[in-house]
Design a protein around this motif. Structure first.
Motif, PDB file in Angstrom:
ATOM      1  N   ALA A 114      12.413   8.467 -42.449  1.00  0.00           N
ATOM      2  CA  ALA A 114      11.877   9.455 -41.498  1.00  0.00           C
ATOM      3  C   ALA A 114      12.870  10.601 -41.351  1.00  0.00           C
ATOM      4  O   ALA A 114      12.490  11.773 -41.340  1.00  0.00           O
ATOM      5  CB  ALA A 114      11.608   8.795 -40.152  1.00  0.00           C
ATOM      6  N   GLU A 115      14.167  10.261 -41.288  1.00  0.00           N
ATOM      7  CA  GLU A 115      15.171  11.318 -41.132  1.00  0.00           C
ATOM      8  C   GLU A 115      15.207  12.208 -42.383  1.00  0.00           C
ATOM      9  O   GLU A 115      15.279  13.422 -42.274  1.00  0.00           O
ATOM     10  CB  GLU A 115      16.551  10.701 -40.861  1.00  0.00           C
TER      11      GLU A 115
ATOM     12  N   ALA B  83       7.418  10.841 -37.857  1.00  0.00           N
ATOM     13  CA  ALA B  83       7.880   9.808 -36.916  1.00  0.00           C
ATOM     14  C   ALA B  83       7.958   8.461 -37.610  1.00  0.00           C
ATOM     15  O   ALA B  83       7.450   8.293 -38.721  1.00  0.00           O
ATOM     16  CB  ALA B  83       6.924   9.719 -35.733  1.00  0.00           C
ATOM     17  N   TYR B  84       8.615   7.513 -36.951  1.00  0.00           N
ATOM     18  CA  TYR B  84       8.588   6.135 -37.456  1.00  0.00           C
ATOM     19  C   TYR B  84       8.237   5.191 -36.323  1.00  0.00           C
ATOM     20  O   TYR B  84       8.271   5.564 -35.133  1.00  0.00           O
ATOM     21  CB  TYR B  84       9.921   5.763 -38.127  1.00  0.00           C
TER      22      TYR B  84
ATOM     23  N   LYS C  99      13.133  -2.233 -41.082  1.00  0.00           N
ATOM     24  CA  LYS C  99      13.225  -1.268 -39.991  1.00  0.00           C
ATOM     25  C   LYS C  99      14.146  -0.109 -40.370  1.00  0.00           C
ATOM     26  O   LYS C  99      13.878   1.038 -40.073  1.00  0.00           O
ATOM     27  CB  LYS C  99      13.790  -1.963 -38.744  1.00  0.00           C
ATOM     28  N   ILE C 100      15.254  -0.461 -41.044  1.00  0.00           N
ATOM     29  CA  ILE C 100      16.240   0.570 -41.370  1.00  0.00           C
ATOM     30  C   ILE C 100      15.621   1.622 -42.286  1.00  0.00           C
ATOM     31  O   ILE C 100      15.810   2.821 -42.104  1.00  0.00           O
ATOM     32  CB  ILE C 100      17.473  -0.050 -42.076  1.00  0.00           C
ATOM     33  N   LEU C 101      14.839   1.148 -43.271  1.00  0.00           N
ATOM     34  CA  LEU C 101      14.234   2.106 -44.197  1.00  0.00           C
ATOM     35  C   LEU C 101      13.336   3.073 -43.451  1.00  0.00           C
ATOM     36  O   LEU C 101      13.303   4.263 -43.741  1.00  0.00           O
ATOM     37  CB  LEU C 101      13.428   1.368 -45.272  1.00  0.00           C
TER      38      LEU C 101
ATOM     39  N   THR D  30      12.973  14.100 -35.525  1.00  0.00           N
ATOM     40  CA  THR D  30      11.991  14.043 -36.625  1.00  0.00           C
ATOM     41  C   THR D  30      10.644  14.631 -36.186  1.00  0.00           C
ATOM     42  O   THR D  30       9.949  15.247 -36.980  1.00  0.00           O
ATOM     43  CB  THR D  30      11.790  12.599 -37.128  1.00  0.00           C
ATOM     44  N   LEU D  31      10.314  14.458 -34.899  1.00  0.00           N
ATOM     45  CA  LEU D  31       9.015  14.968 -34.430  1.00  0.00           C
ATOM     46  C   LEU D  31       8.940  16.493 -34.492  1.00  0.00           C
ATOM     47  O   LEU D  31       7.853  17.058 -34.590  1.00  0.00           O
ATOM     48  CB  LEU D  31       8.767  14.511 -32.987  1.00  0.00           C
TER      49      LEU D  31
END
Ligand code: ATP
Ligand code: MG
Length: 930
Positions: A306-307, A346-347, A299-301, A340-341
């Motif tokens: 994304a950032e 997005a993630y 999840k962290i990745l 990010t959008l």
């Protein structure tokens, strides 16, 4: 084959028309074969193993529609909530008008459970485990159904859930055999999968025809990107070919036929090839206008990549999705996504709550989101608009032995399912790509051999399926306590003979007779030992006629679908409790130590384990609430034989949930606990379930009604994330309505819908975003508010007086709130200053003006600084329930005071060592349009 030819199977013309409008005149080849060669419309069992996107779902749908025309019911089983929601939405949209009653049920959607148990539906879309629970509640349910479709049949091999699915299918097989023995028509079973290694064995077990169809309607290029060269194998044509991807960092000369443009600087230093994947996805999205779905192991990745992608991207913003997100509950995850959008990125992972995930999925389908990073949450079954999938050939699995996550190579079946989200029929015309990235020639060879190289037969020109790993059920290795208990409680089996017969029908026991060996023991011995264990633990009661009945504890265990050890743990503690009202902190701590709660894993940081800080925080909480820690809390903490890490996790869960059922704002809760809202919700859902289990046990101990009711209240507080007083408002079925809104209205003194109805529109608009105000008003008044009616701006203001002195005190700056000095750290002070300046700048526009967009308040980390400012000010306000910081829910903030209540010493600010505070730095901020 044409849809019109299905009329001969009793499909009405209207339904044929629906299909023709949606798909055109023709069935896909796989669908045609299922009908013509495998008798799926004649009630025959079928295992359809067709490539990804080959149209398997419609096989099930056609059979279900045929059944519903004969007033027969269908259950559609899927592994994931997201998949259940997608199927439910499509079935409703497609057949709702025709009158087909589609219902859905999973752990967070219970509204149709009553209808399902009463048989009030045509098609029920259920997550596997949910059907098991419903069968125990209503053993007749299977008898009312004629068709069961099992999507993603390869889940039989899943380590955590495979055994339950195997037992469910075993019960269905048994039911079907019993019907046949009474000369009644058997239950029809349709299993669907793209990736079953031992499909023939599974089909034999289910007594089903096996349809193999490795071709896809849209070509998929499965290949490896190494340097600039993408070398691929085409699934349908069998062709091996290559393309060049020349990204920003590649020189044009490197786009020749050599495999690697340059030898890597530090081979193996970046095992996931982050830079290369980021570059490639930006190249595909920005230069080729192609969407990319990137699957990552954690999840962290997903969030971090994304950032990073957003920082480097020049893609257009995902406009509609951004507007949609503005109206959702403010949370850390939402705020990251809002950033990010704006760059088309997005993630999607378990940290996101359901409504956020849904918004992201639909933004990706619309093509607004060009690059999406996901964990396996999007890895199977879903129809997404990805032209490319980029995969990491690794997964993380939890190891019970080490108590941590271990990385493993991804099995081929999982890789194929993830890769198959690209090039979906309806979203892509020519082809999609599944891309693996290699850094060295050696890695490229390894990946090619393991995942891409076509099987021998297809090299000779014939397209064959890939050699997927055989599905191996974990049932054999597991203990059978829960499974046997459920069979007896649900009424499927009464004695050991029934159990033997049933277990022989399971995939693990199939082909064996009771005397043959299964994992070192005969089936008979294994059943005998399990029964003895269940009797010894008080879960089963043997009857004089040789049958078994569940004890009350056994019934609770089976009907709540929890582990026997969980109920034993509750029973152990409950017998020493006096049945008086217990504080939620005590109940939650007790339940956090159950095996079922331990199975829900949340991250805990090393210092939280080492320093005992969670224990101190918990004891401080107990002290604040004046709890008697000796009656339950200390015995639980000191006598539980668990590893310190597991104790820390249990304490953290309890503390998080106590925040969750308090008025603390969602974003603050996330920051304080270092957890995202999706994780908190899922934890709350699990614990709510366990509180109900606890209430079941308390009833056995004849606890008084009031106490049992308080447990029910706790369950509801956990489900909605609100304080008890907020329960009256929490359940309002309005999209975008959140726990923060409930608490905000509680502070105005409204705790019921009736009280809310009396609230003037302008006060409502002051608390929640405008679109939500309209929806809420419409719901409460049961009549539409004209969409054009301007919502009056609030005129009520807080009474506080604020001076921003601009005088630095070390790394803080002095402000004076209601005559009292307050030193504020610089990040929140800057937010305060910007809001104050805007209030004064627009003083002639009062009370309409004063709004500042959050991006201007603190572009890098706005939600954290705003949230900190709110927390700092709160205890110093004249009326802490009348906040001075206001959010319009659409990204703008302002101070809710009159301009004359604000003083800013600009001279001092001009002298401040922090140049960001100088008046010239932010002369004119962006105004909100009225
Ligand atoms: N007869 C048809 N004509 C045109 N499009 C179709 C037809 N049948 C199905 N489709 C479309 O094909 C796409 C893929 O179908 P579906 O979701 O059933 O794939 P699947 O075989 O289940 O794939 P997966 O294994 O990835 O889940 C869907 O968008 C569906 O609407
Ligand atoms: Mg499917």
């Amino acid at each position: 084959m044409r849809f019109s030819s299905l009329e001969c199977y009793g499909i009405p013309k209207t339904v044929v028309k629906i299909w023709e409008t949606r798909y055109g005149a023709d069935l896909l080849p796989l669908q045609e074969r299922a009908i013509r060669d495998y008798g799926v419309m004649e009630g025959k069992n079928l295992v359809a193993m067709g490539a990804t996107s080959s149209g398997k779902t419609l096989i099930g749908e056609m059979a279900a529609l045929q059944r519903s025309c004969r007033q027969e019911k269908t259950i559609f089983l899927v592994p994931l909530k997201a998949l259940a929601e997608e199927k439910f939405r499509v079935l409703r949209e497609t057949y709702g008008q025709y009158g087909i009653r589609t219902v859905i049920s999973h752990r967070e959607r219970r509204e149709y459970d009553g209808n399902i148990c009463r048989g009030n539906f045509d098609i029920a879309v259920l997550v596997y485990e949910k059907l098991q629970g419903l069968i125990i509640q209503n053993p007749e349910l299977l008898r009312e159904v004629r068709l069961i479709i099992v999507d993603e049949l390869q889940m039989l091999g899943d380590e955590e859930r495979g055994a339950d699915l195997e037992m469910l299918l075993t019960q269905i097989i048994r039911e079907s055999r019993q019907l046949e023995s009474k000369s009644k028509p058997a239950l029809q079973l349709i299993g669907l999968s793209a990736v079953l290694g031992n499909a023939d064995e599974i089909a034999n077990w289910l007594q089903a025809g096996l349809l193999l169809h490795p071709q896809r309607p849209v070509e998929l290029r499965r290949g490896i990107l190494c340097g600039t060269l993408f070398q691929y194998h085409e699934t349908n044509s069998g062709k091996i070919g290559h393309e060049f991807f020349v990204t920003k960092n590649d020189t044009p000369e490197s786009a020749d036929s050599s495999i690697i443009s340059e030898s890597p600087r530090y081979p193996g230093m970046d095992p996931y090839h982050r830079d290369k994947i980021i570059e490639t996805s930006l190249y595909l999205a920005e230069k080729q206008n192609e969407s990319c779905l990137i699957f990552l192991p954690t999840k962290i990745l997903c969030r971090q990549w994304a950032e990073e992608l957003a920082e480097r991207s020049s893609l257009p913003p995902a406009g509609e999705t951004l507007v949609q997100l503005e109206q959702l509950e403010e949370s850390a995850a939402r705020n990251i996504l809002m950033t990010t959008l704006k760059r088309g990125i997005a993630y999607h992972n378990g940290d996101l709550p359901y409504d956020l995930r849904h918004a992201i999925e639909s933004g990706f389908r619309k093509g607004e989101i060009q690059i999406l990073l996901s964990t396996s949450t999007l890895g199977q079954g879903l129809n997404l608009a990805a032209r490319n999938t980029i995969l990491i050939p690794e997964i993380y699995r939890y190891s019970h032995r080490t108590g941590g996550f271990l990385s493993q190579s991804i099995p081929l079946y999982m890789l194929e399912n993830q890769g198959g989200r690209a090039g979906r029929l309806g979203y892509a015309e020519d082809f999609g790509r599944m891309i693996l990235v290699a850094e060295t020639e050696h890695e490229q060879t390894m990946l090619w051999t393991r995942y891409i190289a076509p099987p021998m037969e297809s090299r000779q020109g014939k397209v064959q399926g890939l050699p997927f790993e055989p599905v191996c059920s974990p049932l054999k290795e597991q203990n059978w306590d829960s499974h046997l208990l459920r069979l007896i409680t649900g009424g499927a089996c009464a004695n050991s003979k029934d159990l033997e017969e049933t277990m022989t029908l399971s995939l693990s026991g199939w082909k064996l007779n009771p005397r043959e060996i299964l994992e070192g023991k005969t089936l008979k011995i294994r059943i005998r030992e399990t029964l003895d264990k269940l009797i010894a633990s008080g879960m089963l009661i043997p009857q004089p006629d040789g049958t078994y009945k569940p004890s009350p504890e056994g019934s609770i265990t089976a009907s709540f679908g929890v582990q026997p050890e969980t109920v034993q743990w509750i029973q152990k503690w409950i017998s020493g409790m006096d049945g008086q009202k217990y504080h939620p902190a005590e109940i939650l701590l007790l339940l956090a130590f159950t095996p079922d709660a331990i199975a829900n894993r949340i991250p805990v940081r090393e210092p939280e384990i080492r320093t005992n800080m969670l224990r101190f925080r918990f004891l401080k909480y107990a002290e604040d609430w004046q709890l008697d820690i000796h009656r339950l809390i200390l015995p639980l903490l000191d006598q539980t034989p668990l590893h310190p890490k597991e104790k820390a996790v249990a304490l953290k869960k309890t503390l998080v949930l106590l925040d969750w059922i308090s008025e603390i704002e969602t974003a603050d809760l996330e920051t304080r606990n270092n957890l995202f809202i999706g994780t908190v919700r899922s934890l709350a859902e699990d614990l709510a379930w366990l509180v109900q289990t606890f209430a079941g046990c308390a009833t056995l101990h004849e606890w008084n009604k009031e106490t049992i009711q308080s447990l029910d209240t706790l369950t509801r507080c956990l489900r909605h994330g609100v304080v008890e007083k907020g329960l009256g408002l929490a359940a309002l079925p309005i999209p975008g309505w959140s726990r923060n809104h409930v608490h905000s209205f509680l502070r105005t003194g409204c705790s019921t819908p009736a009280e809310l109805r009396e609230l003037p529109l302008e006060i409502m608009a002051q608390r929640i975003p405008s679109p939500l105000t309209i929806r809420l008003k419409e719901y409460l008044d049961r009549k539409p508010v004209s969409a054009n009616a301007p919502i009056p701006f609030p005129v009520t203001t807080a009474k506080d007086r604020i001076v921003l002195t601009g005088r630095p005190i070390k790394r803080r700056t002095l402000s004076i709130i209601n005559g009292k000095e307050l030193e504020i750290p610089n990040a929140p002070y800057l937010v305060f200053l910007k809001l104050g300046r805007m209030l004064l700048q627009e003083k002639d526009n009062f009370p309409k003006g004063g709004w500042v967009n959050r991006d201007e308040l603190d572009p890098s980390d706005h939600w954290r600084a705003i949230s900190r400012l709110r927390t700092i000010l709160h205890p110093h306000l004249l009326d802490p329930d009348d906040p001075v910081l206001e959010n319009d829910g659409c990204g703008y903030y302002r101070l809710r005071i009159q301009p004359k209540q604000m003083t800013i010493d600009e001279k001092e600010h001009d002298q401040h060592w922090n140049h960001q505070f100088h008046p010239a730095v932010n002369p004119n901020t962006q105004k909100r349009s009225a």
